[in-house]
Design an enzyme around this catalytic site. Structure first.
Site, PDB file in Angstrom:
ATOM      1  N   PHE A  24      23.768  29.136  17.798  1.00 30.14           N
ATOM      2  CA  PHE A  24      23.639  28.223  16.720  1.00 30.14           C
ATOM      3  C   PHE A  24      25.076  27.477  16.381  1.00 30.14           C
ATOM      4  O   PHE A  24      24.968  26.484  15.508  1.00 30.14           O
ATOM      5  CB  PHE A  24      23.223  28.843  15.729  1.00 30.14           C
ATOM      6  CG  PHE A  24      21.941  29.586  15.747  1.00 30.14           C
ATOM      7  CD1 PHE A  24      20.616  28.903  15.799  1.00 30.14           C
ATOM      8  CD2 PHE A  24      21.751  30.800  16.033  1.00 30.14           C
ATOM      9  CE1 PHE A  24      19.490  29.302  15.955  1.00 30.14           C
ATOM     10  CE2 PHE A  24      20.479  31.523  16.007  1.00 30.14           C
ATOM     11  CZ  PHE A  24      19.373  30.773  15.942  1.00 30.14           C
ATOM     12  N   ALA A  25      26.207  27.905  16.837  1.00 32.54           N
ATOM     13  CA  ALA A  25      27.376  27.104  16.430  1.00 32.54           C
ATOM     14  C   ALA A  25      28.208  26.827  17.646  1.00 32.54           C
ATOM     15  O   ALA A  25      28.332  27.629  18.693  1.00 32.54           O
ATOM     16  CB  ALA A  25      27.946  27.841  15.509  1.00 32.54           C
ATOM     17  N   ASP A 136      29.692  44.363  10.805  1.00 29.54           N
ATOM     18  CA  ASP A 136      30.011  44.280  12.452  1.00 29.54           C
ATOM     19  C   ASP A 136      31.390  44.437  12.808  1.00 29.54           C
ATOM     20  O   ASP A 136      31.814  43.637  13.676  1.00 29.54           O
ATOM     21  CB  ASP A 136      29.371  43.044  12.781  1.00 29.54           C
ATOM     22  CG  ASP A 136      28.901  42.977  14.339  1.00 29.54           C
ATOM     23  OD1 ASP A 136      28.691  44.010  14.858  1.00 29.54           O
ATOM     24  OD2 ASP A 136      28.888  41.702  14.666  1.00 29.54           O
TER      25      ASP A 136
END
Length: 438
Positions: A24-25, A136
């Site tokens: 998405f980026a 994460d």
């Protein structure tokens, strides 16, 4: 000949090459045109963000990074938006991922691993003090700056304390399986702080051993090993390092070592230096503006064309000694093209040529760094047309080509004499000057 370059600008930033890409980026290198400071700009497509219902996650990531102002965490400078894109301007670090260091050089000596682990604990402890849990943590999300200092990045999966449920626990299972705490896999809710500490323990093991404590091609076997904390420390580790890893990788989160206890640990404390920094309050105005669909909040996004770059071979091939045919008219012996160099900026050169040509009766047609000058009065062979182009030879040196495109060669030579008189403050060396220096 090289093509003209197109330089992209977003607000005050000159945007360059792509340095990272995800679903998405896209992350691109950029430079602040006011200060010259290099930055990384994370560019997201608004349509994709809305289509995949990611607006809240993006807002959370931005809000999280606004909360964190720590020397061992990637800094968010500002956020902007255009009609179609969201721009997250981040600190640019050049040392690569900590993961690459392990892949390329293998396990670390305890002193080196301890330094990175101390910086990691400083950063994570600070994040938790601000109510932010990363969720994460892994070597791929730990970057290094030019001085070799650790920088925690990628808060895409981070959780803020307000996302904690009524039972005081988080309930979203996420992260990379090999680094995830057993309580996260159990799906019974978990404490974000202790779950992050487990991941820190896995990272410390990897730094010292050069391999993962929990690994299996079968995902169910991997989960079983993690849940039982089934791992063995390599024999080259010191007793103090083994002891700390064992306390970090305790499968019972209630018995797992805490941050205050880590700070008192004998192995951890060797050469320990707490992070020293000025804490600044974040400003959330630009976060809200990003999601407001109003032009008054949109940043200017535009493309700027640059002159075509010219290398040494192209420059030589255009010199009179190697390319006689194009420089002289066979019948009259007059030049029908010439060149000069200038140390002025390309935009200024174009502007000066336009200002000099118009009083001489020429109409000017511009196309980035190419110009066509047309004499409004017909001459001996119709209207004289002159083509000019600016080439970049070096960052602060341009070569300008002026050639007859149409009309009489004698009239072109007279035009050039008049033009060169008007451009005396622009010209650095003429073609004749360049020939004389050979």
């Amino acid at each position: 000949m090289s093509r003209p370059q197109v330089k992209r600008r977003v607000g005050k930033y000159e945007v360059g090459r792509t340095i990272g890409e995800g679903t998405f980026a896209k992350v691109r290198f950029a430079r602040d045109s006011e200060t010259g400071q290099p930055v990384a700009i994370k560019i997201l497509d608004k349509e994709k963000v809305l289509k995949h219902k990611m607006a809240e996650q993006i807002r959370r990531e931005i809000s999280t990074m606004k909360l964190i102002k720590h020397p061992n965490v990637i800094q968010l400078h500002e956020v902007m938006a255009s009609k179609t894109k969201i721009f997250i301007v981040l600190e640019y670090v050049t040392g690569g991922e900590l993961f690459d260091k392990i892949v390329n050089h293998g396990r670390m000596r305890e002193d080196e691993a301890r330094k990175y682990f101390q910086q990691l604990i400083n950063a994570v402890d600070y994040c938790h003090s601000r109510g932010v849990f990363h969720r994460d943590l892994k070597p791929e999300n730990l970057l290094l700056d030019a001085a070799g200092n650790l920088k925690v990045s990628d808060f895409g999966l981070s959780a803020l304390s307000k996302q904690v449920g009524e039972d005081g626990l988080l309930h979203t299972a996420c992260g990379t399986p090999n680094y995830v705490a057993p309580e996260v896999l159990d799906d019974q809710g978990y404490d974000g702080a202790t779950a992050d500490l487990w991941s820190c323990g896995v990272i410390l093991f990897v730094l010292l051993a050069g391999y993962l404590p929990f690994d299996d091609t079968n995902i169910m076997n991997l989960y079983r090993k993690i849940s039982a904390a089934e791992f063995t420390c390599p024999p080259w580790l010191s007793f103090e390092a083994m002891k700390l890893i064992t306390r970090l990788l305790d499968p019972n989160p209630l018995k797992r070592i805490t941050f205050p206890e880590i700070l008192e640990d004998k192995w951890f404390r060797k050469g320990y230096k707490p992070a020293v920094f000025d804490e600044k309050e974040g400003n959330w105005d630009d976060v809200d503006a990003v999601f407001k669909d109003s032009e008054e909040y949109h940043v200017m996004e535009k493309k700027e064309h640059q002159p075509a770059a010219m290398n040494a071979f192209e420059l030589i091939s255009m010199s009179r000694g190697l390319n006689l045919g194009n420089l002289f008219d066979g019948e009259q012996g007059y030049k029908r093209e010439t060149r000069f160099t200038s140390k002025c900026p390309a935009n200024e050169i174009i502007k000066k040529i336009e200002q000099a040509a118009k009083p001489l009766g020429f109409d000017v047609h511009k196309n980035n760094y190419k110009m066509r000058l047309e004499n409004l009065k017909a001459g001996r062979k119709g209207n004289l047309n002159v083509a000019t182009e600016v080439f970049q030879v070096a960052p602060s040196l341009h070569m300008i080509e002026v050639r007859k495109a149409k009309g009489d060669t004698l009239e072109f030579n007279k035009f050039y004499e008049n033009l060169s008189t008007c451009l005396q403050d622009v010209v650095w060396k003429t073609e004749e000057d360049m020939q004389e220096t050979k």
